[in-house]
Design an enzyme around this catalytic site. Sequence first.
Site, PDB file in Angstrom:
ATOM      1  N   PRO A   1      97.911  47.191  51.347  1.00  0.00           N
ATOM      2  CA  PRO A   1      98.820  47.068  52.486  1.00  0.00           C
ATOM      3  C   PRO A   1      98.275  47.717  53.754  1.00  0.00           C
ATOM      4  O   PRO A   1      98.929  48.547  54.375  1.00  0.00           O
ATOM      5  CB  PRO A   1     100.087  47.782  51.985  1.00  0.00           C
ATOM      6  CG  PRO A   1      99.572  48.827  51.064  1.00  0.00           C
ATOM      7  CD  PRO A   1      98.342  48.251  50.425  1.00  0.00           C
TER       8      PRO A   1
ATOM      9  N   LYS B   1      89.734  47.452  51.738  1.00  0.00           N
ATOM     10  CA  LYS B   1      88.417  47.697  52.299  1.00  0.00           C
ATOM     11  C   LYS B   1      87.350  47.445  51.236  1.00  0.00           C
ATOM     12  O   LYS B   1      87.590  47.575  50.034  1.00  0.00           O
ATOM     13  CB  LYS B   1      88.309  49.138  52.807  1.00  0.00           C
ATOM     14  CG  LYS B   1      89.285  49.473  53.929  1.00  0.00           C
ATOM     15  CD  LYS B   1      89.010  48.665  55.176  1.00  0.00           C
ATOM     16  CE  LYS B   1      89.920  49.079  56.314  1.00  0.00           C
ATOM     17  NZ  LYS B   1      89.671  48.293  57.550  1.00  0.00           N
TER      18      LYS B   1
ATOM     19  N   LYS C   1      81.467  34.951  59.632  1.00  0.00           N
ATOM     20  CA  LYS C   1      82.311  36.118  59.902  1.00  0.00           C
ATOM     21  C   LYS C   1      81.469  37.394  59.865  1.00  0.00           C
ATOM     22  O   LYS C   1      81.638  38.297  60.705  1.00  0.00           O
ATOM     23  CB  LYS C   1      83.431  36.191  58.868  1.00  0.00           C
ATOM     24  CG  LYS C   1      84.302  37.456  58.947  1.00  0.00           C
ATOM     25  CD  LYS C   1      85.189  37.477  60.167  1.00  0.00           C
ATOM     26  CE  LYS C   1      86.058  38.745  60.208  1.00  0.00           C
ATOM     27  NZ  LYS C   1      87.050  38.778  59.108  1.00  0.00           N
TER      28      LYS C   1
ATOM     29  N   ASN D   1      81.068  40.335  62.657  1.00  0.00           N
ATOM     30  CA  ASN D   1      81.378  41.731  62.350  1.00  0.00           C
ATOM     31  C   ASN D   1      80.189  42.647  62.564  1.00  0.00           C
ATOM     32  O   ASN D   1      80.337  43.798  62.995  1.00  0.00           O
ATOM     33  CB  ASN D   1      81.864  41.852  60.902  1.00  0.00           C
ATOM     34  CG  ASN D   1      83.299  41.409  60.734  1.00  0.00           C
ATOM     35  OD1 ASN D   1      84.038  41.283  61.704  1.00  0.00           O
ATOM     36  ND2 ASN D   1      83.697  41.151  59.501  1.00  0.00           N
TER      37      ASN D   1
ATOM     38  N   ASN E   1      87.748  45.077  71.511  1.00  0.00           N
ATOM     39  CA  ASN E   1      86.867  43.916  71.365  1.00  0.00           C
ATOM     40  C   ASN E   1      86.516  43.282  72.705  1.00  0.00           C
ATOM     41  O   ASN E   1      85.351  42.985  73.000  1.00  0.00           O
ATOM     42  CB  ASN E   1      87.517  42.877  70.457  1.00  0.00           C
ATOM     43  CG  ASN E   1      87.611  43.334  69.015  1.00  0.00           C
ATOM     44  OD1 ASN E   1      87.159  44.426  68.666  1.00  0.00           O
ATOM     45  ND2 ASN E   1      88.201  42.521  68.172  1.00  0.00           N
TER      46      ASN E   1
ATOM     47  N   ASN F   1      92.407  43.862  70.776  1.00  0.00           N
ATOM     48  CA  ASN F   1      92.379  44.404  69.423  1.00  0.00           C
ATOM     49  C   ASN F   1      91.304  45.466  69.264  1.00  0.00           C
ATOM     50  O   ASN F   1      90.211  45.353  69.833  1.00  0.00           O
ATOM     51  CB  ASN F   1      92.131  43.283  68.409  1.00  0.00           C
ATOM     52  CG  ASN F   1      92.379  43.736  66.987  1.00  0.00           C
ATOM     53  OD1 ASN F   1      93.355  44.409  66.706  1.00  0.00           O
ATOM     54  ND2 ASN F   1      91.485  43.371  66.090  1.00  0.00           N
TER      55      ASN F   1
ATOM     56  N   GLU G   1      83.622  50.293  56.442  1.00  0.00           N
ATOM     57  CA  GLU G   1      83.002  49.250  55.629  1.00  0.00           C
ATOM     58  C   GLU G   1      81.550  49.005  56.052  1.00  0.00           C
ATOM     59  O   GLU G   1      81.024  47.915  55.841  1.00  0.00           O
ATOM     60  CB  GLU G   1      83.801  47.957  55.741  1.00  0.00           C
ATOM     61  CG  GLU G   1      85.215  48.061  55.202  1.00  0.00           C
ATOM     62  CD  GLU G   1      85.984  46.761  55.313  1.00  0.00           C
ATOM     63  OE1 GLU G   1      86.301  46.169  54.261  1.00  0.00           O
ATOM     64  OE2 GLU G   1      86.269  46.331  56.440  1.00  0.00           O
TER      65      GLU G   1
END
Length: 316
Positions: free
Chosen positions: A8, A78, A188, A192, A206, A255, A270
């Site tokens: 969550p 994560k 993606k 990232n 961003n 964001n 990460e």
Amino acid sequence: MKIAIIGPGAMGLFFAARLQESGQEVWLLDYRPERTAHLKQHALRLITLDGEDRDYYLNVVYEAHAIGPCDLTLVTVKAHQTEAAAAQLPLLMADGGVALTLQNGIGNLETMAAVVGPERLLAGVTTLGVTLLEIGRIRHAGQGPVLIGRPPGALVTDETLRLIVEVFRGAGLDCRETADIMAAVWDKLLINVGINSVTALTRLRNGQLLIAPEAWRVASAAVQEAWQTALASGVKPSPEPLSRMRQVCQATANNRSSMLQDVLAKRQTEIDAINGQIVRLGITLQVATPINALLTDLIKALELGLVSGATNVISE
């Protein structure tokens, strides 16, 4: 459809709210009992793109057996928590259900397949922007599609895949099936690689990368290295990754990247599943990745500072 969501965080809460609102039976599985208690007692508040506050009362539990078998399990933890999440999959997938990873980086599918096999796994990617403001409060910060497909070894039927796509669409999300999901995963990852580590180090949102030429040059160099690594590995991602990174920065301008959110919250990042994976593959494939190696080392050093208490450099 009965859906379990493991994790969550910002994205897990967002999908839970939207899917529940559309009429699906949604369960959140948390690994932190204190957060579970909070989310059970208080409504989740979602701030929409229009600035509207919406409250959702979600089903949140601490143990997988309280949920039981599901039709679909979303993994949104994560990357460094994937092994623990995968240990919950046998019960949640017991009656033939499917698991879908919507995580950052690469390596998550392999970790899940080691526990339940690859046959009932799906992979997904999204460029949705969601910010975790505090426990139980998130902000939808940017639009983006959700792409879902079968990774190598998956035997999920066309009917099941299309049903899952329709469930996401029914929640008002731009969800699409893709035949080459691993290329999408790399698409993606390339974004990232450029955005996450640089924003985590600079604290830029961003969209601010586009007006900070020094930061953009570093992000672009990291993406170019990752692009060469992808080609050397035999993957065929979409062309013009820098243009796509620019589009994501524009679409999610307000964001904070997930890695920046982790740094500000003093959590483990990460980095190993993103820039660190490019470095490891570069070594194997003999592709030079000095910018990604430097970014990985800097984030690792920053994480060490968080653990040791040297946190003043990232205070709000």
